[in-house]
Design an enzyme around this catalytic site. Structure first.
Site, PDB file in Angstrom:
ATOM      1  N   GLU A 163       0.881  -1.179   0.000  1.00  0.00           N
ATOM      2  CA  GLU A 163       0.000   0.000   0.000  1.00  0.00           C
ATOM      3  C   GLU A 163       0.902   1.207   0.000  1.00  0.00           C
ATOM      4  OE1 GLU A 163      -1.663   3.162   0.693  1.00  0.00           O
ATOM      5  OE2 GLU A 163      -1.899   2.496   2.762  1.00  0.00           O
ATOM      6  N   CYS A 179      -2.598   8.099   4.277  1.00  0.00           N
ATOM      7  CA  CYS A 179      -2.574   7.665   2.883  1.00  0.00           C
ATOM      8  C   CYS A 179      -3.819   8.131   2.145  1.00  0.00           C
ATOM      9  CB  CYS A 179      -2.478   6.146   2.813  1.00  0.00           C
ATOM     10  SG  CYS A 179      -1.041   5.458   3.651  1.00  0.00           S
TER      11      CYS A 179
END
Length: 567
Positions: A319, A353
């Site tokens: 990720e 994120c």
């Protein structure tokens, strides 16, 4: 089966889903799972949790804890000493730790590989009891310590820490255990079970898994390292230097709960030293990664270069962040846009994120939205995390401070950019950057397309008549596809966005901010350069860390080699 209107509670979304996906969805909900999300405590003045966190902050802040490398339960120290400072007061250090040498990383590999088959032989039911105990410890005995080490070590406010290092971490432990239990319920078809019985079981990955975790979410460290372990893998955990102490608390909790020595090895290390050593080992079975695209690319290339030497094809799960958007339609609710964008862009200094970093706003709404953003931003206190009226605090370290302030300087110098609010920064005591709002004339300026990972929001104001071309910019402007949000009261437009923005985000929000995914409710992850989209917090993630074996058992002897057609 339940109708969508009974499953969904989000007004427009339930109707759009009904028309876009069909009239029904499977009957499922959190209450059906037998496991619930951990409540987020309020920390109001005078509350029990407020007094507990204040005491924990005082204790953690008054010492510099020495954290060893831990391999097979044995502690190691090296000559390479590193400290973890408080981002908001970088003269104060809360942890002293050590970088592992290549030899120690190799020792950890050998230890994990040796421990894996023994750990895999432990029945899943016993592993689940360990995870249940760990979740209970996190929710009670260690809750304040987890939050305090996260607040002081990663500069999170109390509520941001509570959401992360308490609630989400506990949810990962509980939900992954539940998902593991449910996954084992499936058994293949046995048409004549008295003749032939078919079954399936899950094994851990033989070899070792390398977990490389980031600073910004304590919970991610626990998930990346201990989810593979839950499924029977041996693990090397390289925690982030800037989340070292909170991650060490997780390691201690899991050990206290009953995870045997050697199953997860706590290995702080220089990034290239760790990466070079793990990718050279023939026993590398997987990499569980959250971090930057360049680092993940480097690891992937090294795996490719060494592919002929591995016992297994390593599983690569990553990720890598995003350039997340809010797209505002002329029909949007202005108040919701303002509040959602402020929270998404500036909570935890935009170091999520999923944080909103770019917004597309129609000219018809821009005056009101601009005023709302500016006035709301004025109310945000940027200060010490121990001051409970702080909305956010400092960015994580000097490197981040320099990178983010570089984008602000770019905004000050570029003729296409105007700083609408903010733009100040100061690292004399802590790495403080004021929430900054930039307006751009160029929707493809680097500030609008590159990941900044800081409290900088850039806005492109489009003419209402140019809505179609503005919408196309969302997907085409960046290489990322992590999160995105659309604000609109127009059902037809929302339905259109579900189609046209299908590949723009792994987590897509309608009339809500682009942050705040919850384990079990919005499994998280993106594709393209945002990662491999394996959806942490969902039921499929655990299966990435297990390898199934199909077993066929026959009870009737085979008495003929010929087939009937041959007669």
């Amino acid at each position: 089966m339940l109708s969508v209107s009974k499953v969904c509670t989000h007004g427009y979304f339930q109707r759009v889903c009904c028309r876009h996906f069909g009239s029904v969805l499977p009957e499922a909900g959190i209450s059906d799972f037998g496991v619930k999300n951990e409540p987020v405590l309020g920390y109001l003045p005078g509350s029990k949790e407020r007094s507990e966190i204040e005491a924990a902050l005082k204790k953690v802040g008054s010492t510099t804890e020495e954290v060893p490398i831990i391999i097979g339960g044995e502690e190691f120290k090296t000559k390479h000493v590193v400290h973890q400072p408080m981002p908001h007061n970088h003269q104060k250090k809360i942890a002293k730790f050590y970088y592992a040498t290549p030899d120690l990383v190799q020792k950890a590999i050998d230890t994990a590989v040796a421990a894996q088959p023994k750990w895999d032989a432990v029945p899943l039911s016993q592993r689940l009891k360990i995870w249940e105990k760990a979740a209970d410890l996190m929710a009670t005995k260690y809750r304040a310590e987890l939050n305090a080490t996260t607040m002081l070590g990663q500069a999170k406010t109390v509520i941001q820490a509570e959401i992360d290092s308490a609630a989400e971490l506990i949810d990962f432990i509980r939900f992954n255990a539940f998902f593991a239990k449910e996954a084992t319920k499936y058994q293949p078809i046995s048409e004549e079970p008295k003749v032939t019985l078919n079954s399936q079981r899950y094994r851990g990955l033989d070899g070792f898994v390398a977990a490389v975790s980031p600073f910004n979410f304590t919970a991610i460290g626990g998930n990346l390292s201990y989810t593979p372990a839950l499924m029977g893998c041996g693990v090397l955990w390289k925690p982030s230097d800037t989340a070292l102490l909170s991650n060490y608390v997780i390691y201690k909790i899991m050990t206290e709960a009953g995870v045997p020595p050697g199953v997860v090895n706590f290995v702080p290390a220089d990034g290239p030293v760790f990466g070079d050593t793990i990718t050279k080992s023939p026993f590398l079975a997987g990499i569980n990664f959250t971090g930057s695209v360049p680092t993940f690319n480097r690891l992937w290339k090294q795996v490719g270069q060494n592919i002929d030497s591995y016992v297994n094809f390593p599983r690569l799960i990553g990720e890598c962040g995003g350039k997340n958007y809010h797209f505002v339609h002329p029909s949007a609710n202005v108040e919701s846009v303002v509040n959602g964008t402020i929270r998404s862009a500036f909570e935890f200094c935009g170091q999520k994120c999923s944080a909103c970093s770019r917004a597309y706003i129609p000219a018809s709404l821009w005056p009101k939205i601009k005023e709302g953003l500016i006035e709301t931003r004025k109310l945000l206190k940027i200060g010490d995390v121990e001051e409970f009226d702080s909305f956010t605090s400092a960015v994580i370290d000097k490197k981040a401070f320099d990178r983010i302030s570089g984008y602000i300087e770019h905004a000050k110098k570029s003729p296409n950019l105007e700083i609408v609010a903010g733009g100040q920064y100061d690292d004399s005591k802590g790495y403080f950057i004021q929430p900054t709002i930039v307006q751009t004339k160029d929707p493809k300026d680097k500030i609008m397309t590159e990941e900044i990972f800081g409290p900088v929001l850039t806005i492109y104001v489009y003419e209402d008549k140019d809505l179609d071309s503005a919408l196309k910019l969302v997907e085409s402007s960046t290489p990322y596809a992590l999160t995105g949000a659309v604000f609109s009261q127009d059902e037809q437009f929302l339905k259109r966005c579900l189609t046209e923005l299908k590949y723009s985000a792994g987590n897509f929000y309608i009339n809500d901010k682009s942050t705040g995914s919850v384990v079990g409710q919005q499994p998280f992850g993106g594709s393209r350069m945002s990662g491999t989209n394996d959806k942490a917090g969902g039921p499929h993630y655990i299966l990435r860390w297990a390898t199934p074996q199909s077993v066929k058992e026959t009870f009737v002897p085979l008495k003929e080699w010929k087939y009937p057609y041959m007669g």
